[in-house]
Design a protein around this motif. Structure first.
Motif, PDB file in Angstrom:
ATOM      1  N   GLU A  54      11.350   9.851   9.512  1.00 38.50           N
ATOM      2  CA  GLU A  54      11.272   8.717   8.600  1.00 38.50           C
ATOM      3  C   GLU A  54      11.535   7.419   9.349  1.00 38.50           C
ATOM      4  O   GLU A  54      12.349   7.379  10.268  1.00 38.50           O
ATOM      5  CB  GLU A  54      12.306   8.882   7.482  1.00 38.50           C
ATOM      6  CG  GLU A  54      12.051  10.091   6.612  1.00 38.50           C
ATOM      7  CD  GLU A  54      13.118  10.278   5.543  1.00 38.50           C
ATOM      8  OE1 GLU A  54      13.780   9.288   5.161  1.00 38.50           O
ATOM      9  OE2 GLU A  54      13.280  11.427   5.091  1.00 38.50           O
ATOM     10  N   SER A  72       5.298  15.589   9.555  1.00 39.26           N
ATOM     11  CA  SER A  72       6.145  14.412   9.700  1.00 39.26           C
ATOM     12  C   SER A  72       6.963  14.533  10.975  1.00 39.26           C
ATOM     13  O   SER A  72       7.519  15.588  11.266  1.00 39.26           O
ATOM     14  CB  SER A  72       7.086  14.271   8.502  1.00 39.26           C
ATOM     15  OG  SER A  72       7.963  13.174   8.705  1.00 39.26           O
ATOM     16  N   PRO A 132       9.664   2.412   3.077  1.00 33.65           N
ATOM     17  CA  PRO A 132       9.837   3.714   3.721  1.00 33.65           C
ATOM     18  C   PRO A 132       8.493   4.326   4.123  1.00 33.65           C
ATOM     19  O   PRO A 132       7.558   4.341   3.328  1.00 33.65           O
ATOM     20  CB  PRO A 132      10.548   4.560   2.666  1.00 33.65           C
ATOM     21  CG  PRO A 132      10.292   3.872   1.365  1.00 33.65           C
ATOM     22  CD  PRO A 132      10.031   2.429   1.666  1.00 33.65           C
ATOM     23  N   HIS A 133       8.421   4.763   5.354  1.00 33.26           N
ATOM     24  CA  HIS A 133       7.240   5.412   5.923  1.00 33.26           C
ATOM     25  C   HIS A 133       7.682   6.670   6.676  1.00 33.26           C
ATOM     26  O   HIS A 133       8.870   6.884   6.899  1.00 33.26           O
ATOM     27  CB  HIS A 133       6.545   4.486   6.942  1.00 33.26           C
ATOM     28  CG  HIS A 133       5.749   3.383   6.349  1.00 33.26           C
ATOM     29  ND1 HIS A 133       6.298   2.339   5.664  1.00 33.26           N
ATOM     30  CD2 HIS A 133       4.407   3.147   6.381  1.00 33.26           C
ATOM     31  CE1 HIS A 133       5.344   1.501   5.286  1.00 33.26           C
ATOM     32  NE2 HIS A 133       4.180   1.972   5.709  1.00 33.26           N
ATOM     33  N   HIS A 134       6.717   7.452   7.093  1.00 31.60           N
ATOM     34  CA  HIS A 134       6.940   8.575   8.006  1.00 31.60           C
ATOM     35  C   HIS A 134       5.999   8.401   9.186  1.00 31.60           C
ATOM     36  O   HIS A 134       4.828   8.067   8.999  1.00 31.60           O
ATOM     37  CB  HIS A 134       6.620   9.922   7.332  1.00 31.60           C
ATOM     38  CG  HIS A 134       7.684  10.410   6.414  1.00 31.60           C
ATOM     39  ND1 HIS A 134       8.318  11.602   6.598  1.00 31.60           N
ATOM     40  CD2 HIS A 134       8.219   9.865   5.290  1.00 31.60           C
ATOM     41  CE1 HIS A 134       9.199  11.796   5.621  1.00 31.60           C
ATOM     42  NE2 HIS A 134       9.143  10.736   4.812  1.00 31.60           N
ATOM     43  N   GLN A 184       2.931   5.630   4.405  1.00 31.73           N
ATOM     44  CA  GLN A 184       3.857   5.266   3.335  1.00 31.73           C
ATOM     45  C   GLN A 184       4.401   6.527   2.675  1.00 31.73           C
ATOM     46  O   GLN A 184       3.680   7.506   2.477  1.00 31.73           O
ATOM     47  CB  GLN A 184       3.170   4.383   2.298  1.00 31.73           C
ATOM     48  CG  GLN A 184       2.819   3.017   2.804  1.00 31.73           C
ATOM     49  CD  GLN A 184       2.150   2.144   1.742  1.00 31.73           C
ATOM     50  OE1 GLN A 184       2.075   2.515   0.574  1.00 31.73           O
ATOM     51  NE2 GLN A 184       1.669   0.986   2.161  1.00 31.73           N
ATOM     52  N   GLU A 185       5.686   6.481   2.334  1.00 34.98           N
ATOM     53  CA  GLU A 185       6.374   7.677   1.841  1.00 34.98           C
ATOM     54  C   GLU A 185       5.665   8.346   0.663  1.00 34.98           C
ATOM     55  O   GLU A 185       5.582   9.571   0.606  1.00 34.98           O
ATOM     56  CB  GLU A 185       7.814   7.337   1.455  1.00 34.98           C
ATOM     57  CG  GLU A 185       8.617   8.576   1.121  1.00 34.98           C
ATOM     58  CD  GLU A 185      10.103   8.324   1.130  1.00 34.98           C
ATOM     59  OE1 GLU A 185      10.836   9.313   1.212  1.00 34.98           O
ATOM     60  OE2 GLU A 185      10.536   7.160   1.073  1.00 34.98           O
ATOM     61  N   VAL A 187       2.999  10.927   1.880  1.00 36.60           N
ATOM     62  CA  VAL A 187       3.343  11.978   2.841  1.00 36.60           C
ATOM     63  C   VAL A 187       2.836  13.347   2.389  1.00 36.60           C
ATOM     64  O   VAL A 187       2.243  14.090   3.175  1.00 36.60           O
ATOM     65  CB  VAL A 187       4.869  11.991   3.130  1.00 36.60           C
ATOM     66  CG1 VAL A 187       5.277  13.238   3.901  1.00 36.60           C
ATOM     67  CG2 VAL A 187       5.265  10.728   3.883  1.00 36.60           C
TER      68      VAL A 187
END
Length: 187
Positions: free
Chosen positions: A148, A145, A155-157, A131-132, A135
């Protein structure tokens, strides 16, 4: 000497130690799933009702449990790992119970146990969808990373662990984590 004990009931219990290991018992597995439901279904509302999926059929669950009188008592941290293809391992469903997040090290130790265990099982690559908001935490733990993505509408990476920072170890490892009191700095 007089002590005012009025606020004792308001202070949260802080264990003197935690254990971090692969879930070995039925109560650890039950606590593992209960914590995931608490975090991903009730708190974050990422899933409705339950977060279990097909990965759970092959995943290795890892837990952090707080200790009472030296014995593991309650699961307060969880993560799972699985081999998605030969040599490629993935971590997912990292969760720490809200009252224990302020310690800060439980999540990091779960990640270290996850990656080191997979490394010991032959991982040549370890990945996670993060999850962003987490990060930066993962970057501090030697992850990079890969880009995205959006997952479950959030939003995740895609991220990859630097395996050289996570020595391989056997599956029977148990780590003891002792919380360190945070000291406030006054300017």
């Amino acid at each position: 000497m007089s002590m005012d004990l009025a606020d004792v009931g308001e202070r949260p219990f802080v264990p003197t130690e935690y254990v971090v290991r692969l879930a070995r018992t039925s109560w650890e597995r039950a606590g593992y799933y209960a914590l995931r439901r608490e975090v991903f279904c009730e708190e974050q509302r990422v899933f409705s009702g339950d977060d279990r999926d097909v990965v759970d059929e092959v995943a290795i669950p890892i837990v952090a449990a707080c200790c009472m009188a030296g014995m593991a008592d309650r699961v307060v941290g969880a993560v799972r790992i699985h081999e998605s293809e030969p040599g490629v391992w993935r971590g997912s469903r990292l969760a720490v119970q809200e009252d224990h997040r302020r310690l800060g090290r439980i999540g990091a130790e779960l990640i270290r146990m996850a990656v080191s265990t997979a490394h010991g099982l032959g991982a040549s690559q370890f990945l996670a969808q993060v999850q962003e908001q987490n990060v930066l935490f993962f970057r501090r733990l030697h992850w990079k990373s890969l880009g995205e993505i959006t997952l479950h509408g959030l939003p995740h990476h895609d991220m990859e662990a630097d395996l050289s920072r996570y020595p391989a170890h056997e599956q029977d490892q148990t780590w003891l984590l002792r919380p360190q009191p945070r000291t406030r700095r006054v300017a």
